[in-house]
Enzyme design. Structure first.
Site, mmCIF file in Angstrom:
data_model
loop_
_atom_site.group_PDB
_atom_site.id
_atom_site.type_symbol
_atom_site.label_atom_id
_atom_site.label_comp_id
_atom_site.label_asym_id
_atom_site.label_seq_id
_atom_site.Cartn_x
_atom_site.Cartn_y
_atom_site.Cartn_z
ATOM 1 N N TYR A 9 -14.734 14.595 -24.586
ATOM 2 C CA TYR A 9 -13.657 14.195 -23.684
ATOM 3 C C TYR A 9 -13.794 14.850 -22.316
ATOM 4 C CZ TYR A 9 -8.980 13.232 -21.925
ATOM 5 O OH TYR A 9 -7.930 12.804 -21.158
ATOM 6 N N SER A 67 -7.540 13.643 -15.739
ATOM 7 C CA SER A 67 -6.909 14.592 -16.654
ATOM 8 C C SER A 67 -7.133 15.974 -16.082
ATOM 9 C CB SER A 67 -7.572 14.498 -18.036
ATOM 10 O OG SER A 67 -7.242 15.608 -18.847
#
Length: 269
Positions: A156, A143
């Site tokens: 996250y 990501s």
């Protein structure tokens, strides 16, 4: 003739979103794919759409045995395994440290890291023997949050930074037999959910935040990508002839160009 003719692939988290786009593009490029997802209904729909080039397994990527079943099926059905793509993921919806109750912080950590890190490690373990035999490769979905802050909350972002470390370490350990790389997408409107421990498992990113509007406002290219827009990097890394010298690399396809400002919270995959 596609870039991936005679290529056998396992894709995790394949039932929707980015995983679905990867399976469909790989099949179009000539690959034969084993798709694993926890949703039997999503896999049935995928099978109907993608046709004979794919096989499906309903399983939990946090379970080594399910990862092993997927890799074994690829070898049994296609004669080998060339590429393992670890892609299953969950998001924390930008939940901050201050905003996360202490009572759920530890359980949220365990659940998110189990999907984003442990599952990748178990998948790599299951895939390593057949990939060594074929001199294949692993590709892990990271990501923009693996490279910059503000792509999520601390749970996250920390998990994606851990994934970056995993890519680098496995590239070092598994060379010269197996190439290991990552792709770092940005946000997209999908069915991506959050940890059950934080009460986020019934809400998708598409429902929770105006993700398309945020991406258009904050990305360098002022566009709201669809999952298919990110898939080219996976094709490149999977294609032996096109990426024979590439390992330990993460391709940033997020479209942000520079680190996001803390106020942006532009979202992630």
């Amino acid at each position: 003739m596609g870039w991936l003719e005679d290529t056998s692939v396992v894709v995790t988290g394949a039932g929707s979103g980015l995983g679905l786009a990867i399976v469909e593009r790989f099949a179009a490029e000539g690959a034969s794919v084993v798709a694993i997802d926890k949703s039997a209904a999503k896999l049935a729909e995928l099978q109907a759409r993608a046709g004979e080039r794919i096989a499906t397994i309903t399983g939990d990527v946090r379970d080594y045995a399910d990862n092993e079943r997927a890799c074994e099926l690829a070898v049994q059905r296609y004669g080998k395994l060339d590429v393992f793509i670890g892609n299953a993921g969950i998001w924390d919806f930008n939940e901050s440290l201050a905003g996360t109750p202490a009572s759920s912080l530890a359980t949220g950590f365990d659940e998110l890291f189990a999907v984003s890190v442990k599952a990748y490690l178990l998948g790599a373990k299951a895939a390593q023997p057949p990939l060594a035999a074929s001199r294949g490769s692993m590709i892990f979905t990271l990501s923009n949050a693996a490279l910059y802050p503000a792509g999520g909350g601390p749970l996250y972002v920390a998990s994606k930074h851990a994934g970056l470390g995993l890519v680098r370490q496995l590239a070092y350990e598994l060379a010269p037999d197996i190439r290991v790389n990552g792709v770092a997408p940005g946000g997209m409107a999908t069915d991506l959910r959050g940890p059950e421990a934080l009460g986020m498992d019934r809400t998708s990113i598409s429902d929770a935040v105006p993700i398309d509007e945020m991406l258009r406002r904050h990305s360098a290219l002022h566009r709201a990508p669809r999952p298919a827009d990110y898939v080219g990097a996976y094709v490149l890394l999977a294609a032996r002839q096109e990426s024979a010298t590439v390992t330990g690399t993460v391709i940033d396809v997020s479209g942000f160009g520079t680190p996001a400002r803390p106020a942006d919270h532009a979202g992630t995959r």
